[in-house]
Design a protein around this motif. Structure first.
Motif, PDB file in Angstrom:
ATOM      1  N   THR A  68       0.836  -1.209   0.000  1.00  0.00           N
ATOM      2  CA  THR A  68       0.000   0.000   0.000  1.00  0.00           C
ATOM      3  C   THR A  68       0.858   1.241   0.000  1.00  0.00           C
ATOM      4  OG1 THR A  68      -1.748  -1.162   1.199  1.00  0.00           O
ATOM      5  CG2 THR A  68      -1.806   1.244   1.236  1.00  0.00           C
ATOM      6  N   GLU A  69       1.896   1.207   0.881  1.00  0.00           N
ATOM      7  CA  GLU A  69       2.782   2.358   0.951  1.00  0.00           C
ATOM      8  C   GLU A  69       3.513   2.571  -0.362  1.00  0.00           C
ATOM      9  OE1 GLU A  69       5.345   1.651   4.210  1.00  0.00           O
ATOM     10  OE2 GLU A  69       3.787   1.890   5.726  1.00  0.00           O
ATOM     11  N   THR A  70       3.966   1.472  -0.991  1.00  0.00           N
ATOM     12  CA  THR A  70       4.667   1.563  -2.268  1.00  0.00           C
ATOM     13  C   THR A  70       3.756   2.119  -3.337  1.00  0.00           C
ATOM     14  OG1 THR A  70       6.039  -0.320  -1.688  1.00  0.00           O
ATOM     15  CG2 THR A  70       5.924   0.261  -4.023  1.00  0.00           C
ATOM     16  N   SER A  71       2.496   1.620  -3.343  1.00  0.00           N
ATOM     17  CA  SER A  71       1.526   2.093  -4.333  1.00  0.00           C
ATOM     18  C   SER A  71       1.276   3.571  -4.183  1.00  0.00           C
ATOM     19  CB  SER A  71       0.211   1.321  -4.183  1.00  0.00           C
ATOM     20  OG  SER A  71      -0.768   1.831  -5.050  1.00  0.00           O
ATOM     21  N   GLN A  72       1.132   4.015  -2.910  1.00  0.00           N
ATOM     22  CA  GLN A  72       0.885   5.428  -2.662  1.00  0.00           C
ATOM     23  C   GLN A  72       2.081   6.255  -3.079  1.00  0.00           C
ATOM     24  OE1 GLN A  72      -0.059   5.448   1.508  1.00  0.00           O
ATOM     25  NE2 GLN A  72      -2.222   5.018   1.158  1.00  0.00           N
ATOM     26  N   THR A  73       3.309   5.712  -2.842  1.00  0.00           N
ATOM     27  CA  THR A  73       4.515   6.431  -3.218  1.00  0.00           C
ATOM     28  C   THR A  73       4.631   6.547  -4.728  1.00  0.00           C
ATOM     29  OG1 THR A  73       5.629   5.622  -1.238  1.00  0.00           O
ATOM     30  CG2 THR A  73       7.031   6.455  -3.023  1.00  0.00           C
ATOM     31  N   GLU A  74       4.310   5.439  -5.422  1.00  0.00           N
ATOM     32  CA  GLU A  74       4.403   5.448  -6.871  1.00  0.00           C
ATOM     33  C   GLU A  74       3.409   6.409  -7.485  1.00  0.00           C
ATOM     34  OE1 GLU A  74       3.837   1.413  -7.924  1.00  0.00           O
ATOM     35  OE2 GLU A  74       5.915   0.814  -7.561  1.00  0.00           O
ATOM     36  N   ASN A  75       2.216   6.516  -6.902  1.00  0.00           N
ATOM     37  CA  ASN A  75       1.173   7.369  -7.460  1.00  0.00           C
ATOM     38  C   ASN A  75       1.327   8.828  -7.053  1.00  0.00           C
ATOM     39  OD1 ASN A  75      -0.063   5.217  -8.741  1.00  0.00           O
ATOM     40  ND2 ASN A  75      -1.350   4.732  -6.984  1.00  0.00           N
ATOM     41  N   ALA A  76       2.064   9.073  -5.978  1.00  0.00           N
ATOM     42  CA  ALA A  76       2.215  10.445  -5.495  1.00  0.00           C
ATOM     43  C   ALA A  76       3.125  11.230  -6.429  1.00  0.00           C
ATOM     44  CB  ALA A  76       2.800  10.435  -4.087  1.00  0.00           C
ATOM     45  N   PRO A  77       2.806  12.510  -6.666  1.00  0.00           N
ATOM     46  CA  PRO A  77       3.657  13.342  -7.520  1.00  0.00           C
ATOM     47  C   PRO A  77       5.042  13.507  -6.913  1.00  0.00           C
ATOM     48  CG  PRO A  77       1.508  14.370  -7.165  1.00  0.00           C
ATOM     49  CD  PRO A  77       1.617  13.221  -6.217  1.00  0.00           C
ATOM     50  N   ALA A  78       6.038  13.669  -7.763  1.00  0.00           N
ATOM     51  CA  ALA A  78       7.400  13.881  -7.296  1.00  0.00           C
ATOM     52  C   ALA A  78       7.522  15.267  -6.668  1.00  0.00           C
ATOM     53  CB  ALA A  78       8.373  13.729  -8.462  1.00  0.00           C
ATOM     54  N   ALA A  79       8.652  15.493  -6.013  1.00  0.00           N
ATOM     55  CA  ALA A  79       8.889  16.788  -5.378  1.00  0.00           C
ATOM     56  C   ALA A  79       8.790  17.915  -6.400  1.00  0.00           C
ATOM     57  CB  ALA A  79      10.272  16.789  -4.726  1.00  0.00           C
ATOM     58  N   GLY A  80       8.110  18.977  -6.024  1.00  0.00           N
ATOM     59  CA  GLY A  80       7.964  20.115  -6.922  1.00  0.00           C
ATOM     60  C   GLY A  80       6.778  20.022  -7.853  1.00  0.00           C
ATOM     61  N   ILE A  81       6.149  18.846  -7.898  1.00  0.00           N
ATOM     62  CA  ILE A  81       5.002  18.647  -8.787  1.00  0.00           C
ATOM     63  C   ILE A  81       3.732  18.591  -7.937  1.00  0.00           C
ATOM     64  CG2 ILE A  81       3.954  17.159 -10.531  1.00  0.00           C
ATOM     65  CD1 ILE A  81       6.758  16.117 -11.137  1.00  0.00           C
ATOM     66  N   PRO A  82       2.758  19.468  -8.194  1.00  0.00           N
ATOM     67  CA  PRO A  82       1.547  19.505  -7.370  1.00  0.00           C
ATOM     68  C   PRO A  82       0.614  18.342  -7.698  1.00  0.00           C
ATOM     69  CG  PRO A  82       1.323  21.002  -9.202  1.00  0.00           C
ATOM     70  CD  PRO A  82       2.716  20.459  -9.282  1.00  0.00           C
ATOM     71  N   GLU A  83      -0.324  18.083  -6.802  1.00  0.00           N
ATOM     72  CA  GLU A  83      -1.322  17.048  -7.069  1.00  0.00           C
ATOM     73  C   GLU A  83      -2.324  17.524  -8.120  1.00  0.00           C
ATOM     74  OE1 GLU A  83      -3.110  15.833  -3.426  1.00  0.00           O
ATOM     75  OE2 GLU A  83      -1.265  14.942  -2.635  1.00  0.00           O
ATOM     76  N   LYS A  84      -2.443  18.841  -8.263  1.00  0.00           N
ATOM     77  CA  LYS A  84      -3.324  19.407  -9.285  1.00  0.00           C
ATOM     78  C   LYS A  84      -2.591  20.526 -10.009  1.00  0.00           C
ATOM     79  CE  LYS A  84      -7.755  20.434  -8.576  1.00  0.00           C
ATOM     80  NZ  LYS A  84      -8.977  21.166  -8.093  1.00  0.00           N
ATOM     81  N   LEU A  85      -2.644  20.507 -11.333  1.00  0.00           N
ATOM     82  CA  LEU A  85      -2.069  21.578 -12.134  1.00  0.00           C
ATOM     83  C   LEU A  85      -3.170  22.593 -12.433  1.00  0.00           C
ATOM     84  CD1 LEU A  85       0.680  22.184 -13.764  1.00  0.00           C
ATOM     85  CD2 LEU A  85      -0.694  21.615 -15.754  1.00  0.00           C
ATOM     86  N   ILE A  86      -3.039  23.797 -11.871  1.00  0.00           N
ATOM     87  CA  ILE A  86      -4.012  24.857 -12.124  1.00  0.00           C
ATOM     88  C   ILE A  86      -3.431  25.772 -13.192  1.00  0.00           C
ATOM     89  CG2 ILE A  86      -5.382  26.721 -11.131  1.00  0.00           C
ATOM     90  CD1 ILE A  86      -5.065  25.367  -8.416  1.00  0.00           C
ATOM     91  N   LEU A  87      -4.010  25.702 -14.371  1.00  0.00           N
ATOM     92  CA  LEU A  87      -3.498  26.433 -15.525  1.00  0.00           C
ATOM     93  C   LEU A  87      -4.166  27.792 -15.629  1.00  0.00           C
ATOM     94  CD1 LEU A  87      -2.929  24.989 -19.086  1.00  0.00           C
ATOM     95  CD2 LEU A  87      -4.277  27.064 -18.789  1.00  0.00           C
ATOM     96  N   GLY A  88      -3.371  28.850 -15.531  1.00  0.00           N
ATOM     97  CA  GLY A  88      -3.903  30.199 -15.658  1.00  0.00           C
ATOM     98  C   GLY A  88      -3.885  30.648 -17.105  1.00  0.00           C
ATOM     99  N   LEU A  89      -4.997  31.214 -17.567  1.00  0.00           N
ATOM    100  CA  LEU A  89      -5.072  31.622 -18.970  1.00  0.00           C
ATOM    101  C   LEU A  89      -6.019  32.786 -19.178  1.00  0.00           C
ATOM    102  CD1 LEU A  89      -7.356  29.339 -21.122  1.00  0.00           C
ATOM    103  CD2 LEU A  89      -7.469  29.349 -18.639  1.00  0.00           C
ATOM    104  N   ASP A  90      -5.784  33.501 -20.258  1.00  0.00           N
ATOM    105  CA  ASP A  90      -6.746  34.463 -20.786  1.00  0.00           C
ATOM    106  C   ASP A  90      -7.660  33.637 -21.675  1.00  0.00           C
ATOM    107  OD1 ASP A  90      -8.137  36.313 -22.294  1.00  0.00           O
ATOM    108  OD2 ASP A  90      -6.404  36.899 -23.498  1.00  0.00           O
ATOM    109  N   ALA A  91      -8.869  33.414 -21.223  1.00  0.00           N
ATOM    110  CA  ALA A  91      -9.765  32.485 -21.930  1.00  0.00           C
ATOM    111  C   ALA A  91     -10.414  33.120 -23.157  1.00  0.00           C
ATOM    112  CB  ALA A  91     -10.831  31.974 -20.975  1.00  0.00           C
ATOM    113  N   SER A  92      -9.657  33.982 -23.834  1.00  0.00           N
ATOM    114  CA  SER A  92     -10.155  34.587 -25.073  1.00  0.00           C
ATOM    115  C   SER A  92      -9.008  34.676 -26.082  1.00  0.00           C
ATOM    116  CB  SER A  92     -10.730  35.981 -24.799  1.00  0.00           C
ATOM    117  OG  SER A  92      -9.740  36.828 -24.238  1.00  0.00           O
ATOM    118  N   PHE A  93      -8.227  33.594 -26.138  1.00  0.00           N
ATOM    119  CA  PHE A  93      -7.051  33.567 -27.000  1.00  0.00           C
ATOM    120  C   PHE A  93      -7.075  32.303 -27.865  1.00  0.00           C
ATOM    121  CE2 PHE A  93      -2.093  33.723 -26.948  1.00  0.00           C
ATOM    122  CZ  PHE A  93      -2.103  34.095 -28.280  1.00  0.00           C
ATOM    123  N   PRO A  94      -7.993  32.263 -28.843  1.00  0.00           N
ATOM    124  CA  PRO A  94      -8.034  31.095 -29.708  1.00  0.00           C
ATOM    125  C   PRO A  94      -6.821  31.087 -30.657  1.00  0.00           C
ATOM    126  CG  PRO A  94      -9.559  32.772 -30.494  1.00  0.00           C
ATOM    127  CD  PRO A  94      -9.010  33.266 -29.191  1.00  0.00           C
TER     128      PRO A  94
END
Length: 314
Positions: A68-94
């Motif tokens: 279980t611990e190994t599985s959690q370690t393998e699935n966990a993001p590496a250092a410096g990498i967040p669990e969620k990537l929040i992408l900031g954008l100007d949502a009017s740039f096609p």
């Protein structure tokens, strides 16, 4: 005399009897106490002792726990990498990132970022922001990356961690079809527009023509689509804009604009993270390279540009 002797004997006998009785009571109390102690001791001893073998880890439980611990370690993001990537954008740039008719945020950068997040096993969120405040949004942690056709500049590379280029573009001058503006020199005395805090604004500000434009300053807009609308109705005479955006927009909307042959700058788009987080940028670049090998990058390029080589691969 005899009477006195009898009294003495009676007193001695009484004292002796009291002493014997005291000893007997003490022995009884001691026996009772001893018996109580033995009862408590027996009660404690009746609990099964933990042997040395019992103290050893249960192999099955240990293996399960470690897995279980190994599985959690393998699935966990590496250092410096967040669990969620929040992408900031100007949502009017096609076509890089914009809100479609169904109010969904779509685009080249959205598809790329989603594919990268899947590869890194992290969540994804697109968050519209005020483009002029993008660095503040990043520095305060409200977004994880700026990923929205952001032109790479020396200033931005000093302020943020910026990726290698992934799209090449140009800064062009768009005018309404039939305009008397044919060259950059014709911008003198004209209302020239640009998006606030954009590479287009920086480029025109550094150009030799800048002091000659109307009011000696560019008309700034919060987003390109609003600026294009004003250009179409004549509220501005020219717009400094990315070629990727204007070419896509004209193809989709069939709007009457001309692009001057004279360009301002060639430019490259990059992805930015907060200064110091090289791990995240390295991880994103690694994921993009892996996606390129799998053919995913060519698929995204073809979907948005009609060509499979518009996105730079490494």
């Amino acid at each position: 005399m005899k009477k006195t002797l009898n009294i003495i004997l009676i007193l001695l006998f009484t004292a002796l009897f009291s002493a014997c009785s005291g000893n007997s009571d003490k022995k009884t109390a001691d026996a009772s106490s001893s018996k109580e102690a033995e009862t408590i001791s027996a009660s404690v001893q009746s609990q099964e002792p933990v042997s040395a073998e019992d103290k050893k880890e249960n192999p099955k439980e240990t293996a399960s726990s470690k897995n279980t611990e190994t599985s959690q370690t393998e699935n966990a993001p590496a250092a410096g990498i967040p669990e969620k990537l929040i992408l900031g954008l100007d949502a009017s740039f096609p076509p890089m990132g914009y809100t479609d008719e169904n109010n969904n945020i779509v685009g080249v950068d959205i598809d790329l970022a989603k594919a990268v997040c899947e590869k890194l096993n992290i969540e994804f969120e697109a968050k519209p922001i005020d483009w002029a405040s993008k660095e503040m949004e990043l520095s305060t942690g409200k977004i994880t990356v700026i990923w929205n056709g952001m032109t790479i500049t020396e200033e931005r590379e000093e302020a943020m961690e910026v990726s290698r280029p992934y799209i090449e573009s140009q800064l062009v001058i768009a005018v309404k079809k039939g305009s008397d503006i044919k060259t950059k020199a014709d911008l003198a005395g004209k209302v020239v527009a640009a998006q606030s805090d954009s590479s287009g604004l920086f480029a025109i500000q550094k150009d030799e023509i800048y002091p000659s434009i109307k009011d000696g300053t560019a008309k700034e807009y919060p987003d390109y689509l609003t600026a294009l609308g004003d250009l179409d109705v004549g509220r501005c005479d020219a717009l400094i804009i990315d070629s990727v955006l204007i070419n896509f927009y004209m193809a989709q909307k069939d709007m009457n604009f001309d692009i001057l042959e004279e360009k301002l700058n060639a430019e490259s788009f990059g992805i930015a993270a907060i200064k110091g987080n090289k791990e995240l940028i390295n991880a994103i670049e690694g994921a993009l390279s892996a996606l390129a090998e799998e053919g995913k990058i060519a698929e995204i390029s073809n979907r948005w540009f009609g060509k499979d080589d518009m996105i730079i691969t490494y």
